[in-house]
Every structure is written in C-alpha cells, then in structure tokens.
Design a protein around this motif. Structure first.
Motif, PDB file in Angstrom:
ATOM      1  N   PHE A 172     -12.022  -4.579  -4.795  1.00  0.00           N
ATOM      2  CA  PHE A 172     -11.491  -4.403  -3.442  1.00  0.00           C
ATOM      3  C   PHE A 172     -10.212  -5.205  -3.276  1.00  0.00           C
ATOM      4  O   PHE A 172     -10.100  -6.329  -3.776  1.00  0.00           O
ATOM      5  N   THR A 173      -9.259  -4.621  -2.564  1.00  0.00           N
ATOM      6  CA  THR A 173      -7.989  -5.275  -2.268  1.00  0.00           C
ATOM      7  C   THR A 173      -7.881  -5.464  -0.753  1.00  0.00           C
ATOM      8  O   THR A 173      -8.051  -4.504   0.006  1.00  0.00           O
ATOM      9  N   HIS A 174      -7.636  -6.686  -0.319  1.00  0.00           N
ATOM     10  CA  HIS A 174      -7.524  -7.004   1.108  1.00  0.00           C
ATOM     11  C   HIS A 174      -6.152  -7.623   1.344  1.00  0.00           C
ATOM     12  O   HIS A 174      -5.845  -8.684   0.796  1.00  0.00           O
ATOM     13  N   ASP A 175      -5.335  -6.984   2.132  1.00  0.00           N
ATOM     14  CA  ASP A 175      -3.968  -7.455   2.345  1.00  0.00           C
ATOM     15  C   ASP A 175      -3.927  -8.699   3.226  1.00  0.00           C
ATOM     16  O   ASP A 175      -4.620  -8.778   4.244  1.00  0.00           O
ATOM     17  N   ILE A 176      -3.085  -9.652   2.826  1.00  0.00           N
ATOM     18  CA  ILE A 176      -2.736 -10.803   3.666  1.00  0.00           C
ATOM     19  C   ILE A 176      -1.405 -10.510   4.353  1.00  0.00           C
ATOM     20  O   ILE A 176      -1.301 -10.572   5.575  1.00  0.00           O
ATOM     21  N   THR A 177      -0.381 -10.187   3.565  1.00  0.00           N
ATOM     22  CA  THR A 177       0.850  -9.645   4.140  1.00  0.00           C
ATOM     23  C   THR A 177       0.602  -8.169   4.463  1.00  0.00           C
ATOM     24  O   THR A 177      -0.353  -7.567   3.961  1.00  0.00           O
ATOM     25  N   PRO A 178       1.421  -7.535   5.286  1.00  0.00           N
ATOM     26  CA  PRO A 178       1.184  -6.146   5.661  1.00  0.00           C
ATOM     27  C   PRO A 178       1.105  -5.219   4.441  1.00  0.00           C
ATOM     28  O   PRO A 178       1.842  -5.387   3.465  1.00  0.00           O
ATOM     29  N   ARG A 179       0.212  -4.255   4.509  1.00  0.00           N
ATOM     30  CA  ARG A 179       0.054  -3.305   3.396  1.00  0.00           C
ATOM     31  C   ARG A 179       1.359  -2.578   3.113  1.00  0.00           C
ATOM     32  O   ARG A 179       1.643  -2.207   1.973  1.00  0.00           O
ATOM     33  N   SER A 180       2.174  -2.372   4.125  1.00  0.00           N
ATOM     34  CA  SER A 180       3.446  -1.658   3.951  1.00  0.00           C
ATOM     35  C   SER A 180       4.386  -2.404   3.005  1.00  0.00           C
ATOM     36  O   SER A 180       5.301  -1.791   2.437  1.00  0.00           O
ATOM     37  N   LEU A 181       4.191  -3.711   2.837  1.00  0.00           N
ATOM     38  CA  LEU A 181       4.985  -4.463   1.865  1.00  0.00           C
ATOM     39  C   LEU A 181       4.458  -4.238   0.453  1.00  0.00           C
ATOM     40  O   LEU A 181       5.220  -4.094  -0.499  1.00  0.00           O
ATOM     41  N   ARG A 182       3.142  -4.225   0.313  1.00  0.00           N
ATOM     42  CA  ARG A 182       2.530  -3.997  -1.002  1.00  0.00           C
ATOM     43  C   ARG A 182       2.700  -2.553  -1.453  1.00  0.00           C
ATOM     44  O   ARG A 182       2.917  -2.284  -2.640  1.00  0.00           O
ATOM     45  N   VAL A 183       2.589  -1.629  -0.500  1.00  0.00           N
ATOM     46  CA  VAL A 183       2.668  -0.194  -0.800  1.00  0.00           C
ATOM     47  C   VAL A 183       3.742   0.415   0.104  1.00  0.00           C
ATOM     48  O   VAL A 183       3.443   0.873   1.201  1.00  0.00           O
ATOM     49  N   PRO A 184       4.992   0.426  -0.328  1.00  0.00           N
ATOM     50  CA  PRO A 184       6.092   0.853   0.554  1.00  0.00           C
ATOM     51  C   PRO A 184       6.183   2.370   0.701  1.00  0.00           C
ATOM     52  O   PRO A 184       7.002   3.036   0.084  1.00  0.00           O
ATOM     53  N   PHE A 185       5.320   2.920   1.550  1.00  0.00           N
ATOM     54  CA  PHE A 185       5.337   4.363   1.787  1.00  0.00           C
ATOM     55  C   PHE A 185       6.578   4.762   2.570  1.00  0.00           C
ATOM     56  O   PHE A 185       6.981   4.095   3.518  1.00  0.00           O
ATOM     57  N   SER A 186       7.174   5.865   2.166  1.00  0.00           N
ATOM     58  CA  SER A 186       8.289   6.470   2.885  1.00  0.00           C
ATOM     59  C   SER A 186       8.279   7.946   2.530  1.00  0.00           C
ATOM     60  O   SER A 186       7.592   8.373   1.592  1.00  0.00           O
ATOM     61  N   GLU A 187       9.028   8.733   3.273  1.00  0.00           N
ATOM     62  CA  GLU A 187       9.095  10.159   2.965  1.00  0.00           C
ATOM     63  C   GLU A 187       9.597  10.367   1.542  1.00  0.00           C
ATOM     64  O   GLU A 187       9.116  11.252   0.824  1.00  0.00           O
ATOM     65  N   GLU A 188      10.535   9.559   1.138  1.00  0.00           N
ATOM     66  CA  GLU A 188      11.066   9.691  -0.224  1.00  0.00           C
ATOM     67  C   GLU A 188      10.024   9.317  -1.273  1.00  0.00           C
ATOM     68  O   GLU A 188       9.855  10.021  -2.273  1.00  0.00           O
ATOM     69  N   SER A 189       9.295   8.228  -1.040  1.00  0.00           N
ATOM     70  CA  SER A 189       8.365   7.744  -2.074  1.00  0.00           C
ATOM     71  C   SER A 189       7.163   8.656  -2.260  1.00  0.00           C
ATOM     72  O   SER A 189       6.556   8.674  -3.339  1.00  0.00           O
ATOM     73  N   VAL A 190       6.782   9.425  -1.222  1.00  0.00           N
ATOM     74  CA  VAL A 190       5.598  10.291  -1.341  1.00  0.00           C
ATOM     75  C   VAL A 190       5.958  11.749  -1.617  1.00  0.00           C
ATOM     76  O   VAL A 190       5.081  12.615  -1.638  1.00  0.00           O
ATOM     77  N   THR A 191       7.238  12.030  -1.828  1.00  0.00           N
ATOM     78  CA  THR A 191       7.675  13.389  -2.164  1.00  0.00           C
ATOM     79  C   THR A 191       7.895  13.461  -3.668  1.00  0.00           C
ATOM     80  O   THR A 191       8.742  12.758  -4.214  1.00  0.00           O
ATOM     81  N   HIS A 192       7.121  14.306  -4.334  1.00  0.00           N
ATOM     82  CA  HIS A 192       7.119  14.355  -5.792  1.00  0.00           C
ATOM     83  C   HIS A 192       7.507  15.734  -6.322  1.00  0.00           C
ATOM     84  O   HIS A 192       7.163  16.756  -5.700  1.00  0.00           O
ATOM     85  N   PRO A 193       8.199  15.794  -7.453  1.00  0.00           N
ATOM     86  CA  PRO A 193       8.537  17.094  -8.064  1.00  0.00           C
ATOM     87  C   PRO A 193       7.317  17.957  -8.330  1.00  0.00           C
ATOM     88  O   PRO A 193       7.402  19.191  -8.298  1.00  0.00           O
ATOM     89  N   SER A 194       6.167  17.327  -8.580  1.00  0.00           N
ATOM     90  CA  SER A 194       4.934  18.068  -8.868  1.00  0.00           C
ATOM     91  C   SER A 194       4.221  18.548  -7.611  1.00  0.00           C
ATOM     92  O   SER A 194       3.221  19.272  -7.706  1.00  0.00           O
ATOM     93  N   SER A 195       4.684  18.151  -6.429  1.00  0.00           N
ATOM     94  CA  SER A 195       4.048  18.439  -5.135  1.00  0.00           C
ATOM     95  C   SER A 195       2.703  17.737  -4.967  1.00  0.00           C
ATOM     96  O   SER A 195       1.891  18.126  -4.127  1.00  0.00           O
TER      97      SER A 195
END
Length: 291
Positions: free
Chosen positions: A152-175
C-alpha cells in the motif's frame, strides 16, 4: 472504503529506463520520475486516465551492490503492485487491515498473511521537488514474497506530485485508458490462504466461482479516477499449469503474470488482444485489449 489500484511496477535494465525501447515509446507517453531516497533506484511513469500508472523502475547503473538485499532484486519484468486509499492516514488503514487479517480463520494449516507497520519513503523529481509517502509492505519472513501480496502507498505530499496526471500524460498512441487486469500465479500450497487473504487485504468479496476452474480469486478494483463506461480492473489469482510452474520455480516460487491494459474502441478491433512488449510469448507480458 475498499482501496483503489495505485500502480504496477515493471523492473527494467537501467539502459532501458534512460532510453526506453520502442515498444514503450511507440505505445505510451512516458512521464519523468526521479531517483528514490535510498539512492538505489530510479523511475519513470506511464499514467492512465483511470488514475493508475505503471512505474518503470531500474537499479541505477545496474549496480549489483544496489540490488543486494533489495525487495525488487528479481528478474526483469512485472515485479510488484500497489493499492492506495483516497482518504485517512496510513496508521489507521494499517490497524484496520491488521484487524481484518487477524479475524480470519487460519486453522487449515495455512501460513498467515501479515503486514508491516507503515514506513516513510521519498524521491526527488527532476525539478528538485521532493515527494514523500508511506508504504505498508507485506511480511515476507512468513513464507510469502513481494509480488505475491500487494503493498500500500499512502501519500504525505499530494498525490498529484507523485503522479503528475495531465491531459498530455494520459494520452497515449496506443489509446490505453488504464489497467484491465493483472494475473498473479499462486502455488497450490498457498492458494487457500491467499484466496481468503486477498478478500481481507482488499476488503472486498472474492468473485471467483466453481466454474472459474483456473481462477482461485477474482477481485474487481477501481483506479483513483472514474472514467466513462465504469471501467474497472480485475486482479486474478490463478493456478499455474506445468510450464508456468517451471517459470515460478525459477523465480523463487511466485510470479506475476500478464498485465492487460484496456484501450478505447478503435478501428481494427480484431487485432486485440495483442502483446506489445518485446519478450514475445510466455508469461508476464504487457498486452492491449478492448475495454
């Protein structure tokens, strides 16, 4: 509330982390990661719309000294996976997990499943932003191995720092949208304990039925983000066949199998499922399939 699927770890040679091979770059957008606080490993991420991600990890410079005694001193491939809670604190969730596991009836001679108290981890991003978390690892001295049981992983700093989701980062050539399933091959001697242990670990029922002859456990889990269509992932506990047993013995008695990523409906659907990693046949591959 049941935990969400957080990430799946793929161990690579260091050269393949620094310069990812074509099977990765042609199918995925790869997000920078960083070096872990122990100075032994470095990572990059593949983030998905369902809130999960793949952690590509390597021992820095493939230094054998950095591997020595490390929990991911394994063959290259899929080596581990993690869940997370969206609220609360690691100590509270650990206490609840410990209570669920201790309430199980282990009277059939099975090895009991247990977890260690949370410990703090960290890594530094390339932009020098330090990220901190706590991890709750399974106890491995009881006869289980990392990867047989999730952590299990429990964030101390915001999860958005550990996992920087953005429209660009979640858009993949493979769909690819996220994790469709992950298989975990289980030795017969541990099948009873792990089938009921996973229900307690994930705080959810085992959906396997008598008709699921090879599947000892089926657990339907949600990623950190809900996406259109109600996409969820399945964690399978499977009984290995003879060739798979041979591979398990070579890997120390446990083995994570295929990771299947769900893709959106696209033209040419008949080509799915398809394996995309370079190793070809066998177990522990990365595949794409329609959601």
């Amino acid at each position: 509330m049941s935990p969400t699927l957080d990430h799946i770890i793929i161990l690579l040679p260091y050269a393949s982390l620094v310069n990812p091979p074509s099977w990765l770059t042609e199918n995925f957008t790869i997000t920078p990661g960083g070096k872990h606080g122990d100075g032994k490993t470095e990572n990059k991420l593949i983030c998905f719309r369902d809130g999960t991600y793949i952690e590509l990890i390597a021992f820095i410079n493939d230094d054998p000294k950095k591997r020595l005694g490390h929990w991911w001193d394994k063959e290259f491939g899929i080596v581990d996976f993690s869940f997370a809670h969206s609220d609360g604190d690691a100590t509270v969730h650990f206490s609840e997990l410990e209570e669920r596991l201790k309430s199980l009836d282990w009277g059939d001679g099975s090895i009991e499943v247990a977890y260690e108290e949370p410990q703090t981890g960290a890594r530094m991003r390339p932009d020098e932003q330090e990220i901190k978390w706590q991890v709750t690892f399974p106890v491995v001295t009881t006869g289980y191995q990392r990867g047989e049981l999730p952590f299990f992983t429990h964030d101390i700093t915001p999860r958005s720092l550990r996992v920087p989701f953005s429209e660009e980062s979640v858009t993949h050539p493979s769909s690819a949208l996220g994790v469709k399933s992950l298989s975990n091959f289980i030795q017969a001697s541990k099948s009873s304990a792990l089938a009921k242990g996973y229900s307690a670990i994930l705080d959810m029922p085992n959906l396997a039925t008598e008709e699921d002859s090879q599947k000892l456990g089926i657990f339907e889990v949600q990623g950190a983000k809900e996406i259109e269509g109600g996409h969820k992932a399945k964690i399978y506990l499977k009984a290995p066949n003879e060739p798979q047993l041979e591979q398990m013995e070579r890997r120390g008695g446990s083995m994570l199998g295929d990771l299947i990523l769900g893709v959106s409906a696209v033209s040419g659907a008949s080509k799915y499922p398809k394996r995309i990693d370079v190793s070809g046949g066998g177990i522990g591959g990365v595949l794409l399939d329609l959601c």
